[in-house]
Design an enzyme around this catalytic site. Structure first.
Site, PDB file in Angstrom:
ATOM      1  N   LYS A 172       0.875  -1.173   0.000  1.00  0.00           N
ATOM      2  CA  LYS A 172       0.000   0.000   0.000  1.00  0.00           C
ATOM      3  C   LYS A 172       0.911   1.222   0.000  1.00  0.00           C
ATOM      4  O   LYS A 172       1.434   1.606   1.037  1.00  0.00           O
ATOM      5  CB  LYS A 172      -0.895  -0.006   1.244  1.00  0.00           C
ATOM      6  CG  LYS A 172      -2.215   0.708   1.091  1.00  0.00           C
ATOM      7  CD  LYS A 172      -2.119   2.187   0.747  1.00  0.00           C
ATOM      8  CE  LYS A 172      -1.789   3.035   1.958  1.00  0.00           C
ATOM      9  NZ  LYS A 172      -1.651   4.474   1.597  1.00  0.00           N
ATOM     10  N   GLU A 247       9.925   1.345  10.546  1.00  0.00           N
ATOM     11  CA  GLU A 247      10.947   2.318  10.122  1.00  0.00           C
ATOM     12  C   GLU A 247      10.310   3.693  10.264  1.00  0.00           C
ATOM     13  O   GLU A 247       9.521   4.103   9.409  1.00  0.00           O
ATOM     14  CB  GLU A 247      11.339   2.066   8.661  1.00  0.00           C
ATOM     15  CG  GLU A 247      12.019   0.735   8.402  1.00  0.00           C
ATOM     16  CD  GLU A 247      13.501   0.748   8.746  1.00  0.00           C
ATOM     17  OE1 GLU A 247      13.997   1.756   9.288  1.00  0.00           O
ATOM     18  OE2 GLU A 247      14.160  -0.260   8.474  1.00  0.00           O
ATOM     19  N   CYS A 281      13.694  10.744   6.277  1.00  0.00           N
ATOM     20  CA  CYS A 281      13.636  10.275   7.675  1.00  0.00           C
ATOM     21  C   CYS A 281      14.984  10.458   8.345  1.00  0.00           C
ATOM     22  O   CYS A 281      15.070  10.796   9.517  1.00  0.00           O
ATOM     23  CB  CYS A 281      13.220   8.817   7.715  1.00  0.00           C
ATOM     24  SG  CYS A 281      14.277   7.758   6.719  1.00  0.00           S
ATOM     25  N   GLU A 380      10.180  16.341  14.294  1.00  0.00           N
ATOM     26  CA  GLU A 380      10.572  16.206  12.900  1.00  0.00           C
ATOM     27  C   GLU A 380       9.845  17.289  12.091  1.00  0.00           C
ATOM     28  O   GLU A 380       8.617  17.299  12.030  1.00  0.00           O
ATOM     29  CB  GLU A 380      10.106  14.825  12.451  1.00  0.00           C
ATOM     30  CG  GLU A 380      10.883  14.242  11.344  1.00  0.00           C
ATOM     31  CD  GLU A 380      10.400  12.838  10.999  1.00  0.00           C
ATOM     32  OE1 GLU A 380       9.271  12.467  11.356  1.00  0.00           O
ATOM     33  OE2 GLU A 380      11.170  12.132  10.359  1.00  0.00           O
TER      34      GLU A 380
HETATM   35  P1  NAP Z   1       2.568   8.517   7.607  1.00  0.00           P
HETATM   36  O1  NAP Z   1       1.520   9.541   7.636  1.00  0.00           O
HETATM   37  O2  NAP Z   1       2.833   7.730   8.833  1.00  0.00           O
HETATM   38  O3  NAP Z   1       2.210   7.535   6.405  1.00  0.00           O
HETATM   39  C1  NAP Z   1       3.019   6.426   6.054  1.00  0.00           C
HETATM   40  C2  NAP Z   1       2.178   5.406   5.322  1.00  0.00           C
HETATM   41  O4  NAP Z   1       1.185   4.906   6.225  1.00  0.00           O
HETATM   42  C3  NAP Z   1       1.416   5.963   4.131  1.00  0.00           C
HETATM   43  O5  NAP Z   1       1.329   4.955   3.133  1.00  0.00           O
HETATM   44  C4  NAP Z   1       0.058   6.258   4.731  1.00  0.00           C
HETATM   45  O6  NAP Z   1      -0.949   6.282   3.755  1.00  0.00           O
HETATM   46  C5  NAP Z   1      -0.097   5.067   5.656  1.00  0.00           C
HETATM   47  N1  NAP Z   1      -1.072   5.235   6.734  1.00  0.00           N
HETATM   48  C6  NAP Z   1      -1.526   6.370   7.319  1.00  0.00           C
HETATM   49  N2  NAP Z   1      -2.443   6.081   8.279  1.00  0.00           N
HETATM   50  C7  NAP Z   1      -2.556   4.731   8.313  1.00  0.00           C
HETATM   51  C8  NAP Z   1      -3.322   3.809   9.085  1.00  0.00           C
HETATM   52  N3  NAP Z   1      -4.171   4.200  10.032  1.00  0.00           N
HETATM   53  N4  NAP Z   1      -3.167   2.495   8.846  1.00  0.00           N
HETATM   54  C9  NAP Z   1      -2.315   2.046   7.912  1.00  0.00           C
HETATM   55  N5  NAP Z   1      -1.574   2.867   7.134  1.00  0.00           N
HETATM   56  C10 NAP Z   1      -1.684   4.188   7.335  1.00  0.00           C
HETATM   57  O7  NAP Z   1       3.964   9.118   7.180  1.00  0.00           O
HETATM   58  P2  NAP Z   1       4.269  10.058   5.938  1.00  0.00           P
HETATM   59  O8  NAP Z   1       3.867  11.435   6.312  1.00  0.00           O
HETATM   60  O9  NAP Z   1       3.747   9.463   4.678  1.00  0.00           O
HETATM   61  O10 NAP Z   1       5.853   9.916   5.856  1.00  0.00           O
HETATM   62  C11 NAP Z   1       6.682  10.698   6.608  1.00  0.00           C
HETATM   63  C12 NAP Z   1       7.152   9.970   7.844  1.00  0.00           C
HETATM   64  O11 NAP Z   1       7.774   8.738   7.468  1.00  0.00           O
HETATM   65  C13 NAP Z   1       8.198  10.728   8.595  1.00  0.00           C
HETATM   66  O12 NAP Z   1       7.976  10.601   9.975  1.00  0.00           O
HETATM   67  C14 NAP Z   1       9.481  10.020   8.191  1.00  0.00           C
HETATM   68  O13 NAP Z   1      10.538  10.183   9.084  1.00  0.00           O
HETATM   69  C15 NAP Z   1       9.034   8.623   8.098  1.00  0.00           C
HETATM   70  N6  NAP Z   1       9.956   7.848   7.269  1.00  0.00           N
HETATM   71  C16 NAP Z   1      10.757   6.924   7.861  1.00  0.00           C
HETATM   72  C17 NAP Z   1      11.677   6.226   7.087  1.00  0.00           C
HETATM   73  C18 NAP Z   1      12.590   5.196   7.699  1.00  0.00           C
HETATM   74  O14 NAP Z   1      13.131   4.418   6.942  1.00  0.00           O
HETATM   75  N7  NAP Z   1      12.811   5.162   9.001  1.00  0.00           N
HETATM   76  C19 NAP Z   1      11.755   6.454   5.722  1.00  0.00           C
HETATM   77  C20 NAP Z   1      10.922   7.409   5.174  1.00  0.00           C
HETATM   78  C21 NAP Z   1      10.019   8.092   5.952  1.00  0.00           C
HETATM   79  P3  NAP Z   1      -1.469   7.679   3.115  1.00  0.00           P
HETATM   80  O15 NAP Z   1      -0.312   8.594   3.032  1.00  0.00           O
HETATM   81  O16 NAP Z   1      -1.974   7.252   1.792  1.00  0.00           O
HETATM   82  O17 NAP Z   1      -2.531   8.185   4.031  1.00  0.00           O
END
Ligand code: NAP
Ligand code: MG
Length: 478
Positions: A172, A247, A281, A380
């Site tokens: 997804k 992650e 991240c 962040e």
């Molecule tokens: P996010 O809001 O947590 O979303 C991540 C993924 O989870 C997206 O595909 C999102 O879908 C999905 N999602 C959201 N709510 C969900 C739920 N209730 N159940 C299941 N899936 C759900 O994060 P983001 O804003 O996209 O990404 C930024 C964050 O990712 C930052 O905190 C960054 O540090 C972190 N990150 C970490 C790494 C690592 O390797 N450690 C790498 C990259 C990013 P939708 O967006 O379609 O709603």
């Protein structure tokens, strides 16, 4: 409209509603995504199960699996420019960054192609008359929830590792960043992946994502995203006792001692915060500088920061737009707070005059004298904002470096080898870079966090253990 990709077919899904796809460079809608729901997830899981449970994917010898992964790596390379162009439009990545992501994605599949037939178990010395072996088996079907910031790279590292270990996958992607991944799934089908080995359902996180986390028939979840959603995923998985790799985010320190080689350090420090407009991240978002070198480092970093230019992805300037309007509001919120509270803004980059006014552009900014306890030093930002603060000595540097909820990556800059290693050992984080900083780089390097940055490791060979289950087989032979 784009479709889901299930069992090697484009599938429209059960929901007639769609999700608009924006180009972050101008904020305009240019495509529509299928809005997946629990029914679509169930179809994808069913397809994956039939591939994994005695199906064609599970019957492949590891070497054959490896050959397919290598064919996919080659297909991604052959479609490099097409994929980079999709990513540029979908995510607002400057051309160079979009190309680097496509290259990295191919490299992940290349790396994991070579690893498929090298995941050896062990024999264990035991009581006389017995032979014991421990073998690695795939979980079965793995779920992958991917964020929008590096879709191709994170897909490559997570799905590449899971496929190599023999799992069938249901993915997804974030609704902001699906197009390149749908194309890669088609390429996988073209090079001969059996039906159901790789399935993609597009949709919102709270709908399709949540359905995936809750789905019967998912044996392991790899989640990359925010700490907040990571908690939700872990709670969902816990109900079915499904293992999870998390992650999550970071607030990674770059620690600069007065004896550092600044010619090396300064360009790397800048890149580590402005790469992908700071939406990384592992961005080096806190700059900790020894007090005696503090002003000098601020001056040098500030000089480069003010020269940075922000613009539309196709202009391929130093920095592109942020992913969407809410992300820009978030970043501007931090910047406005800093200005209101009178923090010292050392330098700001500039937005190119031809950048469309409807795009989501933030200026790279260096802010000095940030209190280690403040929001700016703790949260962040996920934008090109670098928070600088001084420290006195090693102990002070370690204390400040460790004083956030996160622990993903750290950088140490010093010519004193003993000190570099002392800091590397004392800092609580999953990776430490000494006199370099590899934000996001290094396919071979195990990656992951401690504390609220998550648990489990992806990348490198280490990821294969997480995507496998060890089984112990005991034979009494007399
Ligand atoms: P996010 O809001 O947590 O979303 C991540 C993924 O989870 C997206 O595909 C999102 O879908 C999905 N999602 C959201 N709510 C969900 C739920 N209730 N159940 C299941 N899936 C759900 O994060 P983001 O804003 O996209 O990404 C930024 C964050 O990712 C930052 O905190 C960054 O540090 C972190 N990150 C970490 C790494 C690592 O390797 N450690 C790498 C990259 C990013 P939708 O967006 O379609 O709603
Ligand atoms: Mg998009």
């Amino acid at each position: 409209m784009t479709t889901h990709f299930i069992a090697n077919q484009r599938v429209s899904g059960t929901n007639e509603e769609t999700i608009p796809v924006l180009d972050p460079s101008d904020g305009q809608v240019f495509a529509h995504l299928a809005r997946g729901n629990a029914d679509d997830i169930r179809s994808a899981v069913k397809a994956a199960r039939s591939a994994a449970d005695g199906g064609a994917w599970s019957r492949l010898a590891p070497v054959e699996r490896g050959r397919l992964l290598m064919k996919l790596a080659n297909a991604i390379s052959a479609h490099h420019d097409e994929l980079a162009t999709l990513e540029m439009r979908d995510c607002g990545k400057p051309v160079k960054q979009a190309k680097a992501d496509a290259t990295a994605c191919a490299r992940y599949f290349e790396f994991y192609a070579g690893a498929c037939d090298k995941l050896h178990g062990e024999t264990i010395p035991y009581t006389p008359g017995f032979a014991v072996m421990s073998i690695y088996e795939p979980h079965g079907v793995t779920g992958h929830i991917i964020p929008w910031n590096y879709p191709m790279q994170i897909f490559g590292r997570s799905v590449g590792g899971a496929l190599a270990a023999g799992n069938a996958c249901v993915v997804k992607p974030a609704e902001d960043a699906c197009l390149s991944l749908l194309r890669i799934a088609e390429l996988a089908a073209d090079v001969g992946f059996p039906d159901g080995a790789l399935n993609i359902v597009t949709g919102y996180g709270h709908e399709a994502g949540q359905a995936l986390a809750d789905a019967e028939g998912i044996d392991h979840i790899s989640f990359t995203g925010s700490a907040r959603v990571g908690t939700i995923i872990a709670q969902s998985a816990a109900k079915r006792h499904v293992p999870v790799t998390l992650e999550l985010g970071g607030k990674s320190p770059q620690i600069v001692f007065a004896d550092a080689n600044l010619d090396d350090a300064i360009p790397t420090i800048i890149n580590a915060i402005v790469q992908n407009a700071g939406q990384t991240c592992s961005a080096g978002s806190r700059l900790l500088v020894q007090a005696s070198a503090y002003e000098r480092v601020l001056e040098l970093v500030g000089k480069r920061m003010s020269a940075l230019r922000v613009g539309a992805a196709k202009s391929d300037l130093d920095v592109g737009p942020l992913i969407r309007a809410t992300q820009l509001e978030r970043v501007n919120g931090f910047l406005n707070d800093a200005k209101k509270t009178g923090l010292r803004i050392v330098a700001e980059g500039s937005i190119a005059s031809d950048a469309p006014s409807t795009g989501f552009y933030a200026k790279p900014t260096l802010i000095a004298d940030v209190s280690p306890q403040s929001h700016l030093a703790q949260e962040e930002v996920f934008g090109p904002v670098l928070a600088a603060m001084p420290f006195d000595d090693e102990a002070d540097a370690i204390r400040i470096a460790n004083a956030t909820q996160y622990g993903l990556v750290a950088g140490v800059w010093t010519e004193n080898g003993g000190r570099a290693l002392r800091i590397a050992k004392a800092v609580k984080s999953g990776q430490v870079f000494i006199n370099n900083y590899g934000a996001g780089g290094g396919v071979e390097l195990p990656f992951g966090g401690v504390k609220s940055s998550g648990y489990g490791r992806e990348k490198g060979f280490e990821a294969l253990y997480g995507f496998s289950v060890m089984k112990t087989i005991v034979t009494r032979h007399g």
